[in-house]
Design a protein around this motif. Structure first.
Motif, PDB file in Angstrom:
ATOM      1  N   ASP A   1       8.067   3.673   4.680  1.00 44.47           N
ATOM      2  CA  ASP A   1       8.203   4.220   3.881  1.00 44.47           C
ATOM      3  C   ASP A   1       6.411   4.821   3.546  1.00 44.47           C
ATOM      4  N   ILE A   2       5.851   3.636   4.450  1.00 49.48           N
ATOM      5  CA  ILE A   2       4.282   4.106   3.374  1.00 49.48           C
ATOM      6  C   ILE A   2       3.917   5.413   4.192  1.00 49.48           C
ATOM      7  N   LYS A   3       2.553   6.226   3.524  1.00 46.47           N
ATOM      8  CA  LYS A   3       2.341   7.356   4.041  1.00 46.47           C
ATOM      9  C   LYS A   3       1.392   7.117   4.562  1.00 46.47           C
ATOM     10  N   ILE A   4       1.066   8.473   6.105  1.00 45.11           N
ATOM     11  CA  ILE A   4       0.125   7.283   7.334  1.00 45.11           C
ATOM     12  C   ILE A   4      -0.817   8.694   7.382  1.00 45.11           C
TER      13      ILE A   4
ATOM     14  N   LYS B   1     -11.549   7.257  -0.609  1.00 46.91           N
ATOM     15  CA  LYS B   1     -11.495   5.940  -1.963  1.00 46.91           C
ATOM     16  C   LYS B   1     -10.743   5.423  -2.431  1.00 46.91           C
ATOM     17  N   ASN B   2     -10.634   4.044  -1.822  1.00 45.54           N
ATOM     18  CA  ASN B   2      -9.530   3.059  -2.762  1.00 45.54           C
ATOM     19  C   ASN B   2      -8.608   2.828  -1.353  1.00 45.54           C
TER      20      ASN B   2
ATOM     21  N   GLU C   1       1.275  -1.508  -0.037  1.00 41.01           N
ATOM     22  CA  GLU C   1       0.029   0.207  -0.353  1.00 41.01           C
ATOM     23  C   GLU C   1       0.907   1.151   0.029  1.00 41.01           C
ATOM     24  N   PRO C   2       0.620   1.820  -0.887  1.00 41.10           N
ATOM     25  CA  PRO C   2       1.860   3.664  -0.362  1.00 41.10           C
ATOM     26  C   PRO C   2       1.033   4.187   0.437  1.00 41.10           C
ATOM     27  N   GLN C   3      -0.337   4.684   0.323  1.00 47.38           N
ATOM     28  CA  GLN C   3      -1.112   4.991   1.799  1.00 47.38           C
ATOM     29  C   GLN C   3      -1.568   3.706   2.552  1.00 47.38           C
TER      30      GLN C   3
END
Length: 164
Positions: free
Chosen positions: A57-60, A86-87, A29-31
């Motif tokens: 490094d995931i954006k939280i 969304k998504n 997941e990027p975020q």
């Protein structure tokens, strides 16, 4: 009577372990969205976010969920717009899982949105559920009587107590 069940060091360890589990479960997941239930659930989510930022490094995106725990049918207010979910992968965070009503209403709130997946995280799971919900990430599972309560304090030093 008040019995300590977690001290500051143990709570910090649980936060770190839960952060690693969330990271492992969301590697691609990027975020992710950490949706903390006001007040202590949000504080717990802030601490998980800090740890996640150290290890990944995931954006939280941290979100506050406000609901009336005694009357959850009154609705839920989120600190960001619905379009921002969304998504996205959402992790709903609370300090203690008692009957499950707070978490199930929070999950229901996100079911009305087009989210990718919903997971739940709690520091203490008391195992007294009225609703068919479980926490995906748990710091401590604890069997208690219905007359006992669990109180978590995130002021330094962090503590969690079982009270009769």
């Amino acid at each position: 009577m008040k019995t300590a069940i977690l001290n500051q060091q143990e709570i910090q360890y649980k936060i770190r372990r839960i952060a690693f589990q969330i990271y492992e479960s969301n590697l691609n997941e990027p975020q992710i969205i950490l949706a903390g239930i006001k007040n202590k659930g949000y504080t717990f989510a802030e601490k998980i976010k800090t740890c996640l930022e150290e290890i990944s490094d995931i954006k939280i995106k941290l979100v506050s969920l406000k609901l009336d725990k005694k009357n959850p049918l009154n609705g839920i207010e989120a600190s960001i717009a619905v379009s921002e979910y969304k998504n996205e992968s959402v992790i709903i965070v609370d300090d203690v899982l008692n009957s499950g009503s707070t978490l199930i209403y929070a999950v229901n709130f996100f079911l009305d949105q087009p989210v990718k997946k919903i997971q739940t995280a709690v520091l203490v799971d008391r195992s007294h559920k009225k609703y068919p919900i479980k926490a995906d990430f748990v710091g401590l599972s604890l069997s208690t009587s219905l007359s006992e309560t669990v109180k978590v304090n995130f002021d330094k030093p962090y503590t969690a107590y079982l009270m009769e």
